[in-house]
Scaffold this motif. Structure first.
Motif, PDB file in Angstrom:
ATOM      1  N   ASN A 114       0.844  -1.220   0.000  1.00  0.00           N
ATOM      2  CA  ASN A 114       0.000   0.000   0.000  1.00  0.00           C
ATOM      3  C   ASN A 114       0.864   1.248   0.000  1.00  0.00           C
ATOM      4  O   ASN A 114       2.099   1.178   0.050  1.00  0.00           O
ATOM      5  CB  ASN A 114      -0.970  -0.026   1.181  1.00  0.00           C
ATOM      6  N   ASP A 115       0.215   2.422  -0.060  1.00  0.00           N
ATOM      7  CA  ASP A 115       0.932   3.688  -0.244  1.00  0.00           C
ATOM      8  C   ASP A 115       1.660   4.159   1.007  1.00  0.00           C
ATOM      9  O   ASP A 115       2.724   4.781   0.919  1.00  0.00           O
ATOM     10  CB  ASP A 115      -0.059   4.783  -0.685  1.00  0.00           C
ATOM     11  N   SER A 116       1.094   3.904   2.194  1.00  0.00           N
ATOM     12  CA  SER A 116       1.783   4.407   3.401  1.00  0.00           C
ATOM     13  C   SER A 116       3.113   3.681   3.570  1.00  0.00           C
ATOM     14  O   SER A 116       4.115   4.282   3.992  1.00  0.00           O
ATOM     15  CB  SER A 116       0.907   4.211   4.644  1.00  0.00           C
ATOM     16  N   VAL A 117       3.180   2.408   3.208  1.00  0.00           N
ATOM     17  CA  VAL A 117       4.446   1.658   3.249  1.00  0.00           C
ATOM     18  C   VAL A 117       5.358   2.152   2.126  1.00  0.00           C
ATOM     19  O   VAL A 117       6.562   2.391   2.329  1.00  0.00           O
ATOM     20  CB  VAL A 117       4.162   0.147   3.136  1.00  0.00           C
ATOM     21  N   ALA A 118       4.786   2.359   0.941  1.00  0.00           N
ATOM     22  CA  ALA A 118       5.592   2.829  -0.206  1.00  0.00           C
ATOM     23  C   ALA A 118       6.221   4.184   0.096  1.00  0.00           C
ATOM     24  O   ALA A 118       7.357   4.478  -0.323  1.00  0.00           O
ATOM     25  CB  ALA A 118       4.715   2.922  -1.453  1.00  0.00           C
ATOM     26  N   LEU A 119       5.510   5.013   0.877  1.00  0.00           N
ATOM     27  CA  LEU A 119       6.034   6.352   1.223  1.00  0.00           C
ATOM     28  C   LEU A 119       7.349   6.221   1.988  1.00  0.00           C
ATOM     29  O   LEU A 119       8.349   6.879   1.692  1.00  0.00           O
ATOM     30  CB  LEU A 119       4.995   7.084   2.083  1.00  0.00           C
ATOM     31  N   GLY A 120       7.380   5.287   2.954  1.00  0.00           N
ATOM     32  CA  GLY A 120       8.604   5.081   3.737  1.00  0.00           C
ATOM     33  C   GLY A 120       9.718   4.501   2.889  1.00  0.00           C
ATOM     34  O   GLY A 120      10.884   4.911   2.993  1.00  0.00           O
ATOM     35  N   ILE A 121       9.353   3.567   2.010  1.00  0.00           N
ATOM     36  CA  ILE A 121      10.356   2.951   1.121  1.00  0.00           C
ATOM     37  C   ILE A 121      10.969   4.020   0.215  1.00  0.00           C
ATOM     38  O   ILE A 121      12.189   4.106   0.042  1.00  0.00           O
ATOM     39  CB  ILE A 121       9.703   1.828   0.292  1.00  0.00           C
ATOM     40  N   ALA A 122      10.097   4.879  -0.348  1.00  0.00           N
ATOM     41  CA  ALA A 122      10.576   5.926  -1.272  1.00  0.00           C
ATOM     42  C   ALA A 122      11.523   6.887  -0.556  1.00  0.00           C
ATOM     43  O   ALA A 122      12.539   7.326  -1.121  1.00  0.00           O
ATOM     44  CB  ALA A 122       9.400   6.693  -1.860  1.00  0.00           C
ATOM     45  N   GLU A 123      11.217   7.182   0.725  1.00  0.00           N
ATOM     46  CA  GLU A 123      12.107   8.071   1.488  1.00  0.00           C
ATOM     47  C   GLU A 123      13.489   7.439   1.637  1.00  0.00           C
ATOM     48  O   GLU A 123      14.513   8.079   1.448  1.00  0.00           O
ATOM     49  CB  GLU A 123      11.487   8.366   2.861  1.00  0.00           C
ATOM     50  N   ALA A 124      13.528   6.131   1.905  1.00  0.00           N
ATOM     51  CA  ALA A 124      14.828   5.437   2.065  1.00  0.00           C
ATOM     52  C   ALA A 124      15.556   5.365   0.725  1.00  0.00           C
ATOM     53  O   ALA A 124      16.771   5.614   0.639  1.00  0.00           O
ATOM     54  CB  ALA A 124      14.592   4.036   2.613  1.00  0.00           C
ATOM     55  N   PHE A 164      15.459   5.388 -10.361  1.00  0.00           N
ATOM     56  CA  PHE A 164      14.714   4.946  -9.174  1.00  0.00           C
ATOM     57  C   PHE A 164      14.131   3.542  -9.390  1.00  0.00           C
ATOM     58  O   PHE A 164      13.611   3.269 -10.491  1.00  0.00           O
ATOM     59  CB  PHE A 164      13.561   5.932  -8.921  1.00  0.00           C
ATOM     60  N   PRO A 165      14.227   2.651  -8.430  1.00  0.00           N
ATOM     61  CA  PRO A 165      13.642   1.312  -8.601  1.00  0.00           C
ATOM     62  C   PRO A 165      12.128   1.387  -8.792  1.00  0.00           C
ATOM     63  O   PRO A 165      11.496   2.348  -8.346  1.00  0.00           O
ATOM     64  CB  PRO A 165      13.985   0.609  -7.280  1.00  0.00           C
ATOM     65  N   LEU A 166      11.551   0.411  -9.446  1.00  0.00           N
ATOM     66  CA  LEU A 166      10.094   0.313  -9.536  1.00  0.00           C
ATOM     67  C   LEU A 166       9.544   0.181  -8.108  1.00  0.00           C
ATOM     68  O   LEU A 166      10.158  -0.459  -7.269  1.00  0.00           O
ATOM     69  CB  LEU A 166       9.690  -0.932 -10.323  1.00  0.00           C
ATOM     70  N   LEU A 167       8.398   0.805  -7.854  1.00  0.00           N
ATOM     71  CA  LEU A 167       7.801   0.736  -6.508  1.00  0.00           C
ATOM     72  C   LEU A 167       6.274   0.732  -6.648  1.00  0.00           C
ATOM     73  O   LEU A 167       5.701   1.615  -7.282  1.00  0.00           O
ATOM     74  CB  LEU A 167       8.252   1.949  -5.672  1.00  0.00           C
ATOM     75  N   THR A 168       5.651  -0.297  -6.085  1.00  0.00           N
ATOM     76  CA  THR A 168       4.180  -0.419  -6.183  1.00  0.00           C
ATOM     77  C   THR A 168       3.501   0.193  -4.958  1.00  0.00           C
ATOM     78  O   THR A 168       4.163   0.483  -3.960  1.00  0.00           O
ATOM     79  CB  THR A 168       3.759  -1.913  -6.287  1.00  0.00           C
ATOM     80  N   GLY A 169       2.191   0.349  -5.026  1.00  0.00           N
ATOM     81  CA  GLY A 169       1.424   0.884  -3.884  1.00  0.00           C
ATOM     82  C   GLY A 169      -0.053   0.575  -4.053  1.00  0.00           C
ATOM     83  O   GLY A 169      -0.459  -0.153  -4.964  1.00  0.00           O
ATOM     84  N   GLN A 170      -0.863   1.129  -3.138  1.00  0.00           N
ATOM     85  CA  GLN A 170      -2.326   0.916  -3.159  1.00  0.00           C
ATOM     86  C   GLN A 170      -2.989   2.045  -2.377  1.00  0.00           C
ATOM     87  O   GLN A 170      -2.438   2.466  -1.342  1.00  0.00           O
ATOM     88  CB  GLN A 170      -2.683  -0.423  -2.501  1.00  0.00           C
ATOM     89  N   ASP A 171      -4.108   2.528  -2.793  1.00  0.00           N
ATOM     90  CA  ASP A 171      -4.985   3.535  -2.160  1.00  0.00           C
ATOM     91  C   ASP A 171      -4.978   4.876  -2.849  1.00  0.00           C
ATOM     92  O   ASP A 171      -5.874   5.693  -2.583  1.00  0.00           O
ATOM     93  CB  ASP A 171      -4.631   3.785  -0.676  1.00  0.00           C
ATOM     94  N   ASP A 197      -3.297   7.467  -2.239  1.00  0.00           N
ATOM     95  CA  ASP A 197      -3.221   8.610  -1.311  1.00  0.00           C
ATOM     96  C   ASP A 197      -2.555   9.774  -2.031  1.00  0.00           C
ATOM     97  O   ASP A 197      -1.719   9.571  -2.920  1.00  0.00           O
ATOM     98  CB  ASP A 197      -2.356   8.229  -0.098  1.00  0.00           C
ATOM     99  N   ILE A 198      -2.853  10.997  -1.602  1.00  0.00           N
ATOM    100  CA  ILE A 198      -2.349  12.182  -2.306  1.00  0.00           C
ATOM    101  C   ILE A 198      -0.813  12.197  -2.348  1.00  0.00           C
ATOM    102  O   ILE A 198      -0.211  12.433  -3.403  1.00  0.00           O
ATOM    103  CB  ILE A 198      -2.910  13.463  -1.662  1.00  0.00           C
ATOM    104  N   ASN A 203       4.235  11.320  -5.536  1.00  0.00           N
ATOM    105  CA  ASN A 203       5.448  10.550  -5.814  1.00  0.00           C
ATOM    106  C   ASN A 203       5.386   9.878  -7.183  1.00  0.00           C
ATOM    107  O   ASN A 203       6.397   9.743  -7.876  1.00  0.00           O
ATOM    108  CB  ASN A 203       5.675   9.488  -4.725  1.00  0.00           C
ATOM    109  N   ILE A 204       4.178   9.472  -7.594  1.00  0.00           N
ATOM    110  CA  ILE A 204       4.037   8.885  -8.940  1.00  0.00           C
ATOM    111  C   ILE A 204       4.353   9.955  -9.985  1.00  0.00           C
ATOM    112  O   ILE A 204       5.084   9.717 -10.946  1.00  0.00           O
ATOM    113  CB  ILE A 204       2.610   8.316  -9.133  1.00  0.00           C
ATOM    114  N   ILE A 205       3.848  11.160  -9.766  1.00  0.00           N
ATOM    115  CA  ILE A 205       4.100  12.257 -10.713  1.00  0.00           C
ATOM    116  C   ILE A 205       5.591  12.582 -10.776  1.00  0.00           C
ATOM    117  O   ILE A 205       6.149  12.810 -11.855  1.00  0.00           O
ATOM    118  CB  ILE A 205       3.286  13.509 -10.307  1.00  0.00           C
ATOM    119  N   ASN A 206       6.271  12.530  -9.598  1.00  0.00           N
ATOM    120  CA  ASN A 206       7.705  12.904  -9.634  1.00  0.00           C
ATOM    121  C   ASN A 206       8.626  11.677  -9.751  1.00  0.00           C
ATOM    122  O   ASN A 206       9.827  11.769  -9.548  1.00  0.00           O
ATOM    123  CB  ASN A 206       8.073  13.780  -8.427  1.00  0.00           C
ATOM    124  N   GLY A 207       8.060  10.529 -10.088  1.00  0.00           N
ATOM    125  CA  GLY A 207       8.885   9.363 -10.436  1.00  0.00           C
ATOM    126  C   GLY A 207       9.420   8.576  -9.257  1.00  0.00           C
ATOM    127  O   GLY A 207      10.282   7.711  -9.420  1.00  0.00           O
TER     128      GLY A 207
END
Ligand code: GAL
Length: 379
Positions: free
Chosen positions: A265-275, A284-291, A293-294, A299-303
């Motif tokens: 999901n997106d809240s987990v992806a947010l932490g992964i993207a920060e790391a 940037f590695p491929l990164l999946t998510g769900q929901d 969230d804004i 992050n999708i827009i900025n890659g």
């Protein structure tokens, strides 16, 4: 001979005239309360008072306000239930299992006839569910199946197995695993161990990815491949960031390129993207998510995130209202899955909504054009 009119006849005609007069006056000014929808009221802010209700009260118990989607779930359900004249008791439990148990009991005590519950941890609310059952209160599990309780009457959710397979398939397609040699390096993250949905998210994704892990085309460099190793307790952004940082430090410090990260999901992806941002820029590695969230869409827009899954909470809320209306009216409850979801006490009749793939190419169409968000919210 004109028959003398009795007093009662005269009274009857006076009443008839007065009621006709009242009807004419009312229809001339227009009733400012046409059923339960007043077009001048913004139901989304929920500050309105409905002069009339249909006399039925519904309890909506959401797990937290920390994640934007649950706020939208709760608000959508409340405004849509109000439109149908229901009184709504909407409470958020701050991810506190005991608080949710107490809140559900208070809903039962206040006369709620149906409970819609997005459980933090189903096993922690067994007591209040037993109370609901004894009180004859109907329980709809919302987006998270509540396990082990025979007090659950219905389940309303999105096809969460499909959420997982869409995430796995995205990685297969984006790395073109069918037609390239590899090997590619991947790491796996799912959600909270107390959320039954993770069985479907992680299971659905590994159903697609496992064959490539088995042949070595996908390498989980950390070796952390079991669901237990990949849990993110409480779906926490901080916990996800710390685990990703540790994996990068331990297994990728030698320059091994990380090609993809599965996140449920997106809240987990947010932490992964920060790391990842501390180590990767352009590639940037491929990164999946769900929901959707804004912050995830930004992050999708900025890659910094590749995709998410849109679960339109307006649709799920509308379907749940349909279910509630049928329950209250003692009519057939609309469900579309009577085989998949066994909560340990038996199959729970389920209503499934369709999740939708979202990425940089279609987010405007499915999120902005549909009115779910405005473009400004992504600025
Ligand atoms: C799951 C839900 C996901 C995600 C997660 C975090 O149960 O299905 O959409 O939001 O919780 O709250």
């Amino acid at each position: 001979m004109i028959k003398k009119l009795s007093i009662s006849h005269i009274k009857y005609f006076i009443c008839l005239f007065l009621s006709a007069f009242v009807v004419i006056v009312l229809s001339a000014c227009g009733s400012d309360f046409d059923g339960y929808v007043d077009e001048n009221v913004d139901y989304t802010n929920n500050t309105f008072t409905v002069e009339e209700t249909n006399g039925h009260k519904i309890g909506v118990s959401m797990p937290t306000k920390d994640l934007q989607r649950w706020v939208q779930d709760g608000e959508n359900m409340k405004s849509q239930l109000h439109n149908f004249g229901y009184t709504v008791d909407l409470l958020y439990a701050n991810n506190d299992k005991n608080l949710q148990n107490e809140q559900i009991k208070s809903m039962i005590d206040s006369g709620c006839e149906v409970l819609v519950i997005g459980a933090i941890d189903g096993s922690a609310i067994a007591e209040s569910l037993e109370t609901a059952k004894k009180a004859g209160v109907v329980v709809i599990a919302y987006d998270r199946l509540i396990m082990g309780s025979d007090a659950i009457n219905y389940y309303a959710t999105f096809d969460n197995q499909l959420v997982g397979t869409l995430q796995g398939q995205y990685i297969v397609d984006a790395l073109d695993l069918k037609n390239t040699q590899g090997p590619y390096h991947i790491e796996l993250f799912t959600g909270s161990s107390d959320d039954n949905n993770c069985n479907f998210f992680f299971g659905g994704a590994l159903e697609v990815l496992q064959p490539y892990i088995n042949t070595g085309k996908l390498i989980v460099t950390s070796g952390q491949t079991t669901k237990e190793q990949c849990y993110t307790q409480g779906w926490s952004t901080d916990i996800a960031r710390e685990r990703m940082e540790n994996i990068l430090k331990t297994y990728y410090a030698d320059g091994t390129k990380l090609d993809a990260v599965l996140s449920s999901n997106d809240s987990v992806a947010l932490g992964i993207a920060e790391a990842l941002s501390a180590q990767y820029n352009g590639d940037f590695p491929l990164l999946t998510g769900q929901d959707c969230d804004i912050n995830a869409v930004k992050n999708i827009i900025n890659g910094k995130q590749s995709m998410s899954i849109f679960k339109d909470t307006r649709n799920l809320a509308a379907k749940v209202v349909e279910m509630i209306d049928a329950i209250i009216s003692d009519e057939t409850v609309p469900i579309n899955d009577t085989t998949t979801y066994n909560n340990g006490t038996g199959i729970i009749p389920t209503l499934l909504c369709d999740p939708v793939f979202a990425d940089k190419n279609n987010y405007k169409e499915i999120l902005v054009d549909s009115g779910y968000y405005t473009e400004d919210q992504f600025k």
